[in-house]
Design a protein around this motif. Structure first.
Motif, PDB file in Angstrom:
ATOM      1  N   LEU A 138      56.168  -6.871   1.799  1.00 14.36           N
ATOM      2  CA  LEU A 138      55.438  -7.730   0.316  1.00 14.36           C
ATOM      3  C   LEU A 138      56.000  -9.580   0.270  1.00 14.36           C
ATOM      4  O   LEU A 138      55.153  -9.922  -0.167  1.00 14.36           O
ATOM      5  CB  LEU A 138      56.442  -6.594  -0.961  1.00 14.36           C
ATOM      6  N   ASP A 139      56.839 -10.168   0.882  1.00 18.03           N
ATOM      7  CA  ASP A 139      57.251 -11.086   0.907  1.00 18.03           C
ATOM      8  C   ASP A 139      57.124 -12.259   1.949  1.00 18.03           C
ATOM      9  O   ASP A 139      56.644 -13.163   1.585  1.00 18.03           O
ATOM     10  CB  ASP A 139      59.030 -11.418   0.187  1.00 18.03           C
ATOM     11  N   HIS A 140      55.511 -11.271   2.530  1.00 14.79           N
ATOM     12  CA  HIS A 140      55.440 -12.170   4.514  1.00 14.79           C
ATOM     13  C   HIS A 140      56.606 -12.890   4.433  1.00 14.79           C
ATOM     14  O   HIS A 140      56.757 -14.332   5.566  1.00 14.79           O
ATOM     15  CB  HIS A 140      54.393 -12.771   3.312  1.00 14.79           C
ATOM     16  N   ASP A 141      57.813 -12.182   4.790  1.00 14.52           N
ATOM     17  CA  ASP A 141      58.804 -12.956   5.548  1.00 14.52           C
ATOM     18  C   ASP A 141      59.095 -11.858   7.138  1.00 14.52           C
ATOM     19  O   ASP A 141      60.606 -13.036   7.410  1.00 14.52           O
ATOM     20  CB  ASP A 141      60.502 -12.935   5.258  1.00 14.52           C
ATOM     21  N   GLY A 142      58.203 -11.219   7.472  1.00 20.17           N
ATOM     22  CA  GLY A 142      58.827 -10.563   8.590  1.00 20.17           C
ATOM     23  C   GLY A 142      59.182  -9.466   7.848  1.00 20.17           C
ATOM     24  O   GLY A 142      59.743  -9.065   9.494  1.00 20.17           O
ATOM     25  N   ILE A 143      60.337  -9.287   7.590  1.00 22.86           N
ATOM     26  CA  ILE A 143      61.071  -8.026   7.317  1.00 22.86           C
ATOM     27  C   ILE A 143      60.551  -7.192   5.911  1.00 22.86           C
ATOM     28  O   ILE A 143      60.293  -7.864   5.243  1.00 22.86           O
ATOM     29  CB  ILE A 143      62.642  -8.346   7.050  1.00 22.86           C
ATOM     30  N   PRO A 144      60.293  -5.990   6.272  1.00 20.33           N
ATOM     31  CA  PRO A 144      59.521  -4.962   5.527  1.00 20.33           C
ATOM     32  C   PRO A 144      60.373  -4.543   4.977  1.00 20.33           C
ATOM     33  O   PRO A 144      61.325  -4.617   4.590  1.00 20.33           O
ATOM     34  CB  PRO A 144      59.314  -3.367   7.240  1.00 20.33           C
ATOM     35  N   VAL A 168      59.462   1.499  -7.150  1.00 24.24           N
ATOM     36  CA  VAL A 168      60.803   1.062  -6.622  1.00 24.24           C
ATOM     37  C   VAL A 168      59.891   0.834  -5.151  1.00 24.24           C
ATOM     38  O   VAL A 168      59.546   0.946  -4.381  1.00 24.24           O
ATOM     39  CB  VAL A 168      61.433   2.124  -6.517  1.00 24.24           C
ATOM     40  N   ILE A 169      60.789  -0.569  -5.855  1.00 22.02           N
ATOM     41  CA  ILE A 169      60.724  -1.391  -4.003  1.00 22.02           C
ATOM     42  C   ILE A 169      61.966  -1.670  -3.648  1.00 22.02           C
ATOM     43  O   ILE A 169      63.682  -2.096  -4.053  1.00 22.02           O
ATOM     44  CB  ILE A 169      60.570  -3.197  -4.270  1.00 22.02           C
ATOM     45  N   LEU A 170      61.973  -1.362  -2.071  1.00 21.78           N
ATOM     46  CA  LEU A 170      63.988  -1.355  -1.541  1.00 21.78           C
ATOM     47  C   LEU A 170      63.812  -2.345  -0.117  1.00 21.78           C
ATOM     48  O   LEU A 170      62.585  -2.280   0.526  1.00 21.78           O
ATOM     49  CB  LEU A 170      64.384  -0.035  -0.772  1.00 21.78           C
ATOM     50  N   LYS A 171      64.382  -3.214  -0.704  1.00 26.33           N
ATOM     51  CA  LYS A 171      64.580  -5.012   0.225  1.00 26.33           C
ATOM     52  C   LYS A 171      65.926  -4.498   1.358  1.00 26.33           C
ATOM     53  O   LYS A 171      66.883  -4.374   0.940  1.00 26.33           O
ATOM     54  CB  LYS A 171      64.551  -5.891  -0.562  1.00 26.33           C
ATOM     55  N   TYR A 172      66.039  -5.282   2.481  1.00 32.71           N
ATOM     56  CA  TYR A 172      66.920  -5.048   3.438  1.00 32.71           C
ATOM     57  C   TYR A 172      67.636  -6.393   4.228  1.00 32.71           C
ATOM     58  O   TYR A 172      67.142  -7.600   3.878  1.00 32.71           O
ATOM     59  CB  TYR A 172      66.114  -5.284   5.009  1.00 32.71           C
ATOM     60  N   SER A 173      68.995  -6.142   3.975  1.00 33.86           N
ATOM     61  CA  SER A 173      69.465  -7.579   3.770  1.00 33.86           C
ATOM     62  C   SER A 173      70.775  -7.376   3.922  1.00 33.86           C
ATOM     63  O   SER A 173      71.435  -5.921   3.580  1.00 33.86           O
ATOM     64  CB  SER A 173      69.379  -7.746   1.853  1.00 33.86           C
ATOM     65  N   ASN A 174      71.898  -7.916   4.679  1.00 32.85           N
ATOM     66  CA  ASN A 174      72.745  -7.996   5.213  1.00 32.85           C
ATOM     67  C   ASN A 174      73.978  -5.754   5.435  1.00 32.85           C
ATOM     68  O   ASN A 174      74.065  -5.537   5.123  1.00 32.85           O
ATOM     69  CB  ASN A 174      74.551  -7.711   4.083  1.00 32.85           C
ATOM     70  N   GLY A 175      72.204  -5.766   6.114  1.00 32.07           N
ATOM     71  CA  GLY A 175      71.894  -4.258   7.809  1.00 32.07           C
ATOM     72  C   GLY A 175      71.785  -3.544   6.173  1.00 32.07           C
ATOM     73  O   GLY A 175      72.379  -2.362   7.192  1.00 32.07           O
TER      74      GLY A 175
END
Length: 273
Positions: A138-144, A168-175
């Motif tokens: 969604l934020d086009h940073d290469g990480i889904p 609902v949106i889940l984002k990946y950060s710090n593992g």
């Protein structure tokens, strides 16, 4: 001697043919059931890892195995489980995703995400319920990101097809994958656009009663709640509900009960209405 043998025979008859014994015999042992006639469905290599999806017992059960240099790093199996490597997964470093469906009419879907680097790790088991978790950057940073349709209202105030849904949106950060509240927040609809719809909503309320609220009314309410506008949601209900129609308090109570059963709402909105 013969009396003892007869008594012993009678004892075994009671044990073998008792109703409780029959009940237990009818319930299959899942680990035994899932180990019969195993045949490989799919296999793929990822660096030092090998992924294998297998059928068992005439395809009534499936296994998911992940091997690291021929040692089992992960194993899961289940009656009516169905696994597939997620073709839409763009990957992030050495991550891999597997979609899982447990064989119900339209439930239950989930997404298993693994780290297949120097150290193996199961990152997440993301539950989607009646809907597949959607993989989208969604934020086009290469990480889904993972977008989930929260069906906490399924069958609550309407048929399943007409039930309102939260996004609902889940984002990946710090593992880890966590709720991305900043990506979920949006401004509420304009007052003018809401006011235009109020007469139609009130008409539906009066025609069908409080037990079957208008579908679009509940969806609008749910959109407000899941986009961080819970304070506006309370005003919205008061604004739309006909003054001379009973049942508003009961509806709000039932809606809040449904929210409390959601896996995601507790952190999804800034305010509870």
């Amino acid at each position: 001697m013969w009396k003892k043998i007869a008594l012993l025979f009678f004892f075994f008859q009671v044990i073998y043919f008792s109703p409780m014994q029959s009940i237990h015999a009818a319930a299959p042992n899942e680990s035994v059931f899932c180990s019969k006639n195993i045949e490989k469905k799919f296999g793929k290599k990822f660096g030092n890892y090998r992924i294998r999806i297998s059928y068992a017992n005439e395809r009534m059960c499936q296994h998911l195995d992940i091997f690291k240099q021929d040692k089992v790093a992960f194993h899961e199996e289940g009656i009516d489980n169905h696994y597939d490597l997620e073709s839409k997964w763009p990957g992030h470093g050495t991550q891999m995703a597997v979609s899982k469906w447990t064989g119900g009419a339209h439930c239950c879907m989930s997404l298993l995400i693994f780290e297949l680097g120097d150290k193996f790790r199961k990152i997440a088991d993301i539950y989607g319920g009646n809907f597949d978790p959607e993989i989208i950057d969604l934020d086009h940073d290469g990480i889904p990101e993972i977008q989930i349709t929260d069906d906490f209202l399924a069958y609550r105030f309407s048929s399943f097809a007409s039930s309102a849904k939260g996004s609902v949106i889940l984002k990946y950060s710090n593992g880890e994958y966590f709720l991305a509240e900043e990506m979920m927040k949006h401004a509420p609809p304009s007052e003018s656009s809401l006011k235009k719809r109020i007469p139609a909503w009130r008409k539906e309320f009066l025609e069908h009663g409080p037990d079957w609220p208008p579908e679009s009314f509940i969806q609008t309410l749910t959109d407000l709640v899941f986009t961080g506008n819970g304070d506006r949601a309370s005003e919205f209900v008061d604004q739309v509900w006909p003054k001379d129609l009973a049942g508003k308090e009961e509806f709000v109570k039932s809606y809040k009960e449904a929210l409390s059963e959601s896996r995601y709402y507790s952190k999804a909105a800034a305010h509870i209405f």
